[in-house]
Write an enzyme that holds these catalytic residues in place. Structure first.
Site, PDB file in Angstrom:
ATOM      1  N   GLU A  21     -40.425   6.513  38.691  1.00  0.00           N
ATOM      2  CA  GLU A  21     -41.157   5.266  38.475  1.00  0.00           C
ATOM      3  C   GLU A  21     -40.425   4.062  39.064  1.00  0.00           C
ATOM      4  O   GLU A  21     -41.016   3.009  39.245  1.00  0.00           O
ATOM      5  CB  GLU A  21     -41.352   5.004  36.979  1.00  0.00           C
ATOM      6  CG  GLU A  21     -42.280   5.962  36.282  1.00  0.00           C
ATOM      7  CD  GLU A  21     -42.445   5.611  34.829  1.00  0.00           C
ATOM      8  OE1 GLU A  21     -43.528   5.109  34.461  1.00  0.00           O
ATOM      9  OE2 GLU A  21     -41.486   5.818  34.049  1.00  0.00           O
ATOM     10  N   TYR A  53     -56.231 -22.151  34.884  1.00  0.00           N
ATOM     11  CA  TYR A  53     -56.058 -20.710  34.712  1.00  0.00           C
ATOM     12  C   TYR A  53     -55.531 -20.028  35.970  1.00  0.00           C
ATOM     13  O   TYR A  53     -54.896 -18.977  35.880  1.00  0.00           O
ATOM     14  CB  TYR A  53     -57.330 -20.035  34.202  1.00  0.00           C
ATOM     15  CG  TYR A  53     -58.603 -20.391  34.929  1.00  0.00           C
ATOM     16  CD1 TYR A  53     -58.929 -19.790  36.133  1.00  0.00           C
ATOM     17  CD2 TYR A  53     -59.484 -21.319  34.396  1.00  0.00           C
ATOM     18  CE1 TYR A  53     -60.096 -20.107  36.803  1.00  0.00           C
ATOM     19  CE2 TYR A  53     -60.663 -21.645  35.051  1.00  0.00           C
ATOM     20  CZ  TYR A  53     -60.962 -21.032  36.257  1.00  0.00           C
ATOM     21  OH  TYR A  53     -62.122 -21.350  36.916  1.00  0.00           O
ATOM     22  N   ILE A  72     -43.253  -1.580  29.292  1.00  0.00           N
ATOM     23  CA  ILE A  72     -44.306  -2.578  29.381  1.00  0.00           C
ATOM     24  C   ILE A  72     -44.245  -3.537  28.194  1.00  0.00           C
ATOM     25  O   ILE A  72     -44.681  -4.676  28.311  1.00  0.00           O
ATOM     26  CB  ILE A  72     -45.710  -1.958  29.561  1.00  0.00           C
ATOM     27  CG1 ILE A  72     -46.070  -1.012  28.416  1.00  0.00           C
ATOM     28  CG2 ILE A  72     -45.816  -1.273  30.904  1.00  0.00           C
ATOM     29  CD1 ILE A  72     -47.519  -0.500  28.477  1.00  0.00           C
ATOM     30  N   GLU A  73     -43.679  -3.104  27.087  1.00  0.00           N
ATOM     31  CA  GLU A  73     -43.507  -3.998  25.940  1.00  0.00           C
ATOM     32  C   GLU A  73     -42.621  -5.186  26.312  1.00  0.00           C
ATOM     33  O   GLU A  73     -42.924  -6.337  25.971  1.00  0.00           O
ATOM     34  CB  GLU A  73     -42.885  -3.251  24.753  1.00  0.00           C
ATOM     35  CG  GLU A  73     -43.768  -2.184  24.143  1.00  0.00           C
ATOM     36  CD  GLU A  73     -43.655  -0.798  24.799  1.00  0.00           C
ATOM     37  OE1 GLU A  73     -44.086   0.176  24.177  1.00  0.00           O
ATOM     38  OE2 GLU A  73     -43.149  -0.700  25.938  1.00  0.00           O
ATOM     39  N   LYS A  98     -51.150  -0.070  31.820  1.00  0.00           N
ATOM     40  CA  LYS A  98     -50.543   0.740  32.879  1.00  0.00           C
ATOM     41  C   LYS A  98     -51.509   1.906  33.124  1.00  0.00           C
ATOM     42  O   LYS A  98     -51.323   3.005  32.607  1.00  0.00           O
ATOM     43  CB  LYS A  98     -49.166   1.212  32.396  1.00  0.00           C
ATOM     44  CG  LYS A  98     -48.248   1.741  33.455  1.00  0.00           C
ATOM     45  CD  LYS A  98     -46.859   2.001  32.856  1.00  0.00           C
ATOM     46  CE  LYS A  98     -45.920   2.577  33.869  1.00  0.00           C
ATOM     47  NZ  LYS A  98     -44.608   2.884  33.281  1.00  0.00           N
TER      48      LYS A  98
END
Length: 118
Positions: A21, A53, A72-73, A98
């Site tokens: 990864e 935005y 990802i946290e 993901k």
């Protein structure tokens, strides 16, 4: 409380625990809800009275492309922190997906809701 939604924002990041990864960036998808007071913009119809935005999306993309988190946290938390630093928001809900990681699942995601500590 008023909300602005950014949904399906694709970003790319070097993310993951496994060696395979860490070779190339991976596609991630961000859905974010920005809680703020939009009453002045609603009455004035002036862009300077609302939240830009596009700038929020750029902030999220910059965090994603420059980070080297494994989880990802951690990346989602950093995105929220960066948004709070740059924009006057009361609360943020951010879902970080993901989608291409498990062959037998449509998506893997985390979702955080944080109130502005200031």
């Amino acid at each position: 409380m008023d909300k602005i939604f950014i949904e399906g924002l694709e970003v790319f990041s070097l993310i993951g625990v496994y060696d395979w990864e860490r070779v190339a960036t991976q596609r991630l998808v961000v859905d974010v809800t920005l809680y703020t007071d939009l009453s002045l913009a609603a009455h004035s119809d002036k862009v300077e009275h609302t939240l830009n935005y596009a700038e929020v999306a750029t902030c999220i993309e910059l965090v994603a492309t420059t980070s080297k988190f494994e989880l990802i946290e951690a990346l989602a938390n950093e995105m929220i922190n960066a948004i709070f630093v740059q924009f006057p928001l009361k609360k943020i809900r951010l879902k970080l997906s993901k989608p291409d990681i498990l062959a037998n699942a449509f998506n893997v995601a985390v979702e955080f809701t944080r109130e502005n500590p200031n």
